[in-house]
Structure formats: structure tokens, C-alpha cells
Design an enzyme around this catalytic site. Structure first.
Site, PDB file in Angstrom:
ATOM      1  N   ASP A  29     -18.361 -34.527  26.748  1.00  0.00           N
ATOM      2  CA  ASP A  29     -19.605 -34.562  27.619  1.00  0.00           C
ATOM      3  C   ASP A  29     -19.464 -33.465  28.637  1.00  0.00           C
ATOM      4  OD1 ASP A  29     -21.975 -35.139  28.649  1.00  0.00           O
ATOM      5  OD2 ASP A  29     -21.145 -37.143  29.319  1.00  0.00           O
ATOM      6  N   GLY A  30     -20.701 -32.960  29.299  1.00  0.00           N
ATOM      7  CA  GLY A  30     -20.395 -32.002  30.466  1.00  0.00           C
ATOM      8  C   GLY A  30     -20.945 -30.645  30.110  1.00  0.00           C
ATOM      9  N   ARG A  42     -28.382 -24.207  28.711  1.00  0.00           N
ATOM     10  CA  ARG A  42     -27.406 -25.316  28.190  1.00  0.00           C
ATOM     11  C   ARG A  42     -26.774 -25.102  27.136  1.00  0.00           C
ATOM     12  NH1 ARG A  42     -27.971 -30.422  29.842  1.00  0.00           N
ATOM     13  NH2 ARG A  42     -27.592 -31.159  27.666  1.00  0.00           N
ATOM     14  N   HIS A  46     -22.574 -25.569  25.465  1.00  0.00           N
ATOM     15  CA  HIS A  46     -22.158 -25.992  24.063  1.00  0.00           C
ATOM     16  C   HIS A  46     -21.374 -24.942  23.448  1.00  0.00           C
ATOM     17  CE1 HIS A  46     -24.572 -29.404  24.657  1.00  0.00           C
ATOM     18  NE2 HIS A  46     -25.849 -28.597  24.357  1.00  0.00           N
ATOM     19  N   TRP A  78     -31.129 -36.427  18.901  1.00  0.00           N
ATOM     20  CA  TRP A  78     -32.393 -35.988  18.365  1.00  0.00           C
ATOM     21  C   TRP A  78     -33.371 -35.666  19.445  1.00  0.00           C
ATOM     22  CZ3 TRP A  78     -31.502 -33.559  13.966  1.00  0.00           C
ATOM     23  CH2 TRP A  78     -30.597 -33.808  13.171  1.00  0.00           C
ATOM     24  N   LEU A 140      -3.019 -33.091  10.599  1.00  0.00           N
ATOM     25  CA  LEU A 140      -4.203 -33.663  11.484  1.00  0.00           C
ATOM     26  C   LEU A 140      -5.496 -33.876  10.627  1.00  0.00           C
ATOM     27  CD1 LEU A 140      -5.046 -34.490  14.604  1.00  0.00           C
ATOM     28  CD2 LEU A 140      -5.978 -32.103  14.477  1.00  0.00           C
TER      29      LEU A 140
END
Ligand code: FPP
Length: 255
Positions: A29-30, A42, A46, A78, A140
């Protein structure tokens, strides 16, 4: 020329020796706030967040973590502007087309949990290819939660159980926790040992509600694009000091 040894390397050996969580789940988040602070759109946050995914995956793999689950897109995301959703749907493709060779070299196996419904075909195709290319890897498990929602997943598990009861193959009295666990998208994974949420928000946002029953939580103010190797080591070191009791007693208290 050989790459310089990163500063966190020595610290990570000590962390690995002390025993790492088998499954780490992260609410990344953030990104938006990171971008806003820099007067960027924004989506730039991302994109930067994608670079953190690479760093964290690599270190988790080196430390010997078995599963890393990353909340990349929730069933509620969404509601965001179409342009942002479209951008987020392109990120797995960009990430995988850039880093797939590195993931293969790291012996990482790519997985996805979430609803395929509504995901664009190019997103599904990128994940399918990565899953296929890494399916025999034994290191992993990098598990992307994409179009994932925990309540919907639990409802599906309950519907499954109800269908078995209706068909007469399961008695109500015989329903156990395992029936729910087996009905979830995580059925082949261990439960998370450590949950990390970045950016100072202290909530679960419909993420793995059933699976996190006994998980240790770590909340940090750090925004996801600023979260790096040192921040992951901070979280694991703190986890290593916890006294996990799973509802019982441990050590001295048990005597
Ligand atoms: C929350 O931050 C973040 C998301 C909804 C998207 C998370 C996605 C990434 C970090 C990139 C994923 C990369 C791959 C490879 C799939 P926010 O936008 O809610 O931030 P804010 O709360 O500051 O607005």
C-alpha cells in the site's frame, strides 16, 4: 566487473540463520501517496512499486522463504478510475516480461490466486505463460493475489460444502475447519506466518481473512515504493522475536 556486495547482505545471512517465516503475505500500500508526494500521477507510484516487488522477491528467495503472497489487485479495486485499473492490469505483463528470466534463474515458481472473471485476456495470458515457464521450479512460490477477495472466496467454499450436503455426500455434523480451508484458493499453500502492510494503514482490506487467524502482523509507515531489502529484514527480525502461541502456552508458561 562483479557487482558490489549490497550492504544488507551480511544482515540477511544472520536473519536467514535465525529462521525465516515460511509464508510472507504483503499488502502493498502507499503507491498513490508516494507519487503524490512527488507531484507524479498515481500510476507512477504503481510502476515504482513494481520495482519493489522485484527487490522483495529476490531477497525472500535468497533468505529461503517458501511462499511470498502479494496483494496486487483486490475485487474492490475495480472501483478505481478506468485509466488506473488499465495500468494495473498491464503491470503483471511488464513485470513478467522484464523479470521472468531472473525469476527462472532464482528457481522461483509463479502462481496466482484470484478470479479470472473480468481480468483482461492479456493479463491472464502473461500469468499463464509465467506459470508454465516456472512450473517445475522448486524455490520460492511467488503468489500474486490478483482480483482476489477473501469474503467471496469463503462464500465459494461454503457453497461447495452446501452442494456436498445437498448431494448427500457430507453430513452437516461432519463439517470441519478443513472443509473451509480446502475450499479456498490457498489450499495448496501453508498459512501465512507473517503479514506485512505498508503505508501506515492498519486494516486487512478483505485479504486472507481465514488464513490470517494465527499470523503475526507487521505494520509500517513506509510507502510500498520505498520498502526495500532493509525494510523486509526489519519485519522479519521483529517476527523472529515474537512468541507464537497459537492460542496455547509456550515454554515456561506451560510448566
Ligand atoms: C495500493 O496502493 C496498491 C495497489 C492497489 C496496487 C499494488 C500493485 C503494485 C505494487 C504493483 C504490482 C506489481 C506487479 C508485478 C503485479 P494505493 O494506490 O492504494 O496507494 P495510496 O493508498 O497511497 O493511494
Amino acid at each position: 566487473m562483479a557487482e558490489p556486495v549490497p550492504e544488507y547482505e551480511e544482515r540477511s545471512y544472520a536473519v536467514a540463520r535465525a529462521g525465516v517465516p515460511s509464508h510472507i503475505a504483503i499488502i502493498m500500500d502507499g503507491n498513490g501517496r508516494w507519487a503524490k508526494k512527488r507531484s507524479l500521477p498515481r500510476v507512477a507510484g504503481h510502476h515504482e512499486g513494481m520495482k519493489t516487488v522485484r527487490k522483495v522477491t529476490k531477497l525472500a528467495s535468497h533468505l529461503g522463504v517458501n511462499v511470498l503472497t502479494l496483494y496486487a489487485f483486490s475485487t474492490e479495486n475495480w472501483k478505481r478510475p478506468k485509466m488506473e485499473v488499465d495500468f494495473l492490469m498491464r503491470l503483471p505483463e511488464e513485470f513478467l516480461s522484464t523479470f521472468l528470466p531472473e525469476l527462472i534463474e532464482e528457481n522461483v515458481r509463479v502462481e496466482m490466486m484470484g478470479y479470472h472473471q473480468n481480468l483482461p485476456s492479456h493479463t491472464i495470458e502473461a500469468i499463464r505463460k509465467a506459470k508454465e515457464a516456472t512450473k517445475n521450479n522448486t524455490g520460492l512460490v511467488l503468489n500474486f493475489a490478483l482480483n482476489y477477495g477473501s469474503r467471496a472466496e469463503i462464500v465459494d467454499a461454503v457453497k461447495d460444502i452446501a452442494a456436498q450436503v445437498a448431494a448427500g455426500t457430507l453430513n452437516i455434523a461432519d463439517i470441519t475447519e478443513e472443509h473451509i480451508t480446502e475450499g479456498l484458493m490457498t489450499r495448496r499453500l501453508p498459512e501465512p506466518d507473517l503479514l506485512i502492510r505498508t503505508s501506515g494503514e492498519v486494516r486487512l482490506s478483505n485479504f486472507m481473512l481465514w488464513q490470517l487467524a494465527y499470523t503475526e502482523f507487521w505494520f509500517t509507515e513506509t510507502l510500498w515504493p520505498d520498502f526495500g531489502e532493509e525494510a523486509l529484514l526489519d519485519a522479519i527480525e521483529n517476527y523472529q522475536k515474537r512468541n507464537r502461541r497459537f492460542g496455547g502456552l509456550k515454554g515456561e508458561e506451560a510448566n
